[in-house]
Design a protein around this motif. Structure first.
Motif, mmCIF file in Angstrom:
data_model
loop_
_atom_site.group_PDB
_atom_site.id
_atom_site.type_symbol
_atom_site.label_atom_id
_atom_site.label_comp_id
_atom_site.label_asym_id
_atom_site.label_seq_id
_atom_site.Cartn_x
_atom_site.Cartn_y
_atom_site.Cartn_z
ATOM 1 N N GLU A 14 57.548 54.765 6.158
ATOM 2 C CA GLU A 14 57.497 54.480 7.593
ATOM 3 C C GLU A 14 57.069 55.718 8.376
ATOM 4 O O GLU A 14 56.284 55.621 9.325
ATOM 5 C CB GLU A 14 58.856 53.974 8.080
ATOM 6 C CG GLU A 14 59.169 52.549 7.642
ATOM 7 C CD GLU A 14 60.606 52.176 7.942
ATOM 8 O OE1 GLU A 14 61.205 52.754 8.863
ATOM 9 O OE2 GLU A 14 61.145 51.311 7.231
ATOM 10 N N GLU B 251 55.389 38.269 11.109
ATOM 11 C CA GLU B 251 55.979 38.590 9.799
ATOM 12 C C GLU B 251 55.964 37.361 8.882
ATOM 13 O O GLU B 251 55.650 37.464 7.687
ATOM 14 C CB GLU B 251 57.421 39.086 9.967
ATOM 15 C CG GLU B 251 58.088 39.448 8.659
ATOM 16 C CD GLU B 251 59.516 39.931 8.852
ATOM 17 O OE1 GLU B 251 60.007 40.645 7.968
ATOM 18 O OE2 GLU B 251 60.117 39.594 9.878
ATOM 19 N N THR C 190 47.434 45.311 8.130
ATOM 20 C CA THR C 190 48.427 44.650 8.975
ATOM 21 C C THR C 190 47.886 44.440 10.382
ATOM 22 O O THR C 190 48.006 43.346 10.961
ATOM 23 C CB THR C 190 49.721 45.487 9.067
ATOM 24 O OG1 THR C 190 50.045 45.989 7.774
ATOM 25 C CG2 THR C 190 50.870 44.649 9.606
ATOM 26 N N ILE D 36 55.385 46.391 9.648
ATOM 27 C CA ILE D 36 56.185 45.375 10.335
ATOM 28 C C ILE D 36 57.509 45.971 10.807
ATOM 29 O O ILE D 36 57.989 45.664 11.910
ATOM 30 C CB ILE D 36 56.407 44.158 9.422
ATOM 31 C CG1 ILE D 36 55.083 43.390 9.293
ATOM 32 C CG2 ILE D 36 57.506 43.249 9.978
ATOM 33 C CD1 ILE D 36 55.129 42.208 8.364
ATOM 34 N N GLU D 37 58.092 46.856 10.009
ATOM 35 C CA GLU D 37 59.333 47.529 10.422
ATOM 36 C C GLU D 37 59.082 48.361 11.683
ATOM 37 O O GLU D 37 59.887 48.354 12.629
ATOM 38 C CB GLU D 37 59.846 48.412 9.290
ATOM 39 C CG GLU D 37 61.225 49.003 9.530
ATOM 40 C CD GLU D 37 62.317 47.955 9.556
ATOM 41 O OE1 GLU D 37 63.331 48.195 10.248
ATOM 42 O OE2 GLU D 37 62.176 46.906 8.914
ATOM 43 N N ILE E 42 52.158 47.009 4.590
ATOM 44 C CA ILE E 42 52.506 45.912 5.497
ATOM 45 C C ILE E 42 53.997 45.925 5.822
ATOM 46 O O ILE E 42 54.394 45.750 6.983
ATOM 47 C CB ILE E 42 52.092 44.555 4.901
ATOM 48 C CG1 ILE E 42 50.565 44.439 4.888
ATOM 49 C CG2 ILE E 42 52.706 43.394 5.686
ATOM 50 C CD1 ILE E 42 50.039 43.206 4.184
ATOM 51 N N ALA E 43 54.828 46.147 4.809
ATOM 52 C CA ALA E 43 56.281 46.176 5.040
ATOM 53 C C ALA E 43 56.653 47.281 6.022
ATOM 54 O O ALA E 43 57.456 47.069 6.940
ATOM 55 C CB ALA E 43 57.014 46.371 3.710
ATOM 56 N N SER E 44 56.065 48.469 5.852
ATOM 57 C CA SER E 44 56.348 49.582 6.761
ATOM 58 C C SER E 44 55.833 49.289 8.167
ATOM 59 O O SER E 44 56.507 49.570 9.155
ATOM 60 C CB SER E 44 55.706 50.872 6.231
ATOM 61 O OG SER E 44 56.269 51.252 5.008
ATOM 62 N N ASP F 26 51.120 45.882 -0.020
ATOM 63 C CA ASP F 26 52.473 45.353 0.209
ATOM 64 C C ASP F 26 53.365 46.366 0.913
ATOM 65 O O ASP F 26 54.069 46.044 1.883
ATOM 66 C CB ASP F 26 53.118 44.925 -1.112
ATOM 67 C CG ASP F 26 52.445 43.702 -1.719
ATOM 68 O OD1 ASP F 26 51.759 42.980 -0.978
ATOM 69 O OD2 ASP F 26 52.606 43.473 -2.929
ATOM 70 N N ASP F 27 53.348 47.614 0.413
ATOM 71 C CA ASP F 27 54.185 48.666 1.004
ATOM 72 C C ASP F 27 53.735 48.989 2.427
ATOM 73 O O ASP F 27 54.558 49.210 3.324
ATOM 74 C CB ASP F 27 54.125 49.936 0.153
ATOM 75 C CG ASP F 27 54.813 49.767 -1.191
ATOM 76 O OD1 ASP F 27 55.662 48.860 -1.310
ATOM 77 O OD2 ASP F 27 54.500 50.532 -2.113
#
Length: 203
Positions: A11, A201, A73, A171-172, A167-169, A164-165
């Motif tokens: 992040e 999300e 993203t 969105i957070e 996008i996850a970061s 994947d990593d």
């Protein structure tokens, strides 16, 4: 209760990229909000030397360029909002529509190495050739032509690295910013930023 959750290493890396790109394209005003500043390490707020050059582009062009540079993203977010004529001005819609068909391909992307790593094979055992130049690029993957050993032409759809990593970061981070805007910006709150991020999300 005060939320003392610290950002992950991934992040922090994406915060660095996010605010560096915003500064690069002349959106320092977005970061001027006192509450948003609390989310940003001071080192991220240094001005980018190319800012003045990029100010020659319109605001809406720069928004599209920011989304392109921030990656999958944000490109996907722009693609979704390109259909929201009810929310956004026509000139911005026109720029976001470019994200549907004109997504930049990855720079310095080793296609053959990626295929060998992901499939645990040697390219020469299966392919006569793999074109390093993509036929097309999308927000999450890009497409490459290839020829099998038997002469058949095939098309390979290759996912962007570490998507994947990332996008996850992202969105957070979007949730952190949406919560701040919802609390401190009446104008932004009217657009229900948390609901937007939640819907995105799920997509």
């Amino acid at each position: 209760m005060i939320d003392l959750k610290l950002p992950s290493k991934q992040e922090l890396k994406r915060y660095n990229t996010l605010f560096s790109v915003l500064t690069k394209y002349g959106f320092e005003d977005v970061m001027a909000n006192d509450q948003l500043k609390k989310l940003i390490p001071k080192s991220y707020l240094k001005k980018h030397p190319e800012t003045q050059k990029l100010l020659s582009f319109s605001k809406f062009e720069r928004i599209r360029m920011v989304l392109e540079e921030l990656g999958p993203t944000y490109v996907k977010l722009g693609q979704i909002f390109s259909n929201r004529e009810d929310m956004l001005p026509p000139k911005l819609i026109k720029e976001l529509e470019k994200l549907q068909n004109n997504v930049p391909s990855l720079k310095d992307f080793n296609v053959e190495k990626t295929i060998e790593t992901e499939l645990n094979i040697s390219i020469s055992d299966y392919f006569q050739s793999v074109n390093p130049q993509p036929l097309a690029a999308a927000s999450l993957a890009q497409v490459h032509q290839a020829k099998l050993l038997n002469g058949d032409d095939v098309v390979l759809k290759i996912q962007r690295p570490n998507v994947d990593d990332v996008i996850a970061s992202d969105i957070e981070i979007m949730y952190h910013i949406a919560k701040t805007l919802d609390k401190y910006s009446p104008q932004a709150k009217a657009f229900q930023p948390l609901s937007i991020v939640s819907a995105f999300e799920k997509i």
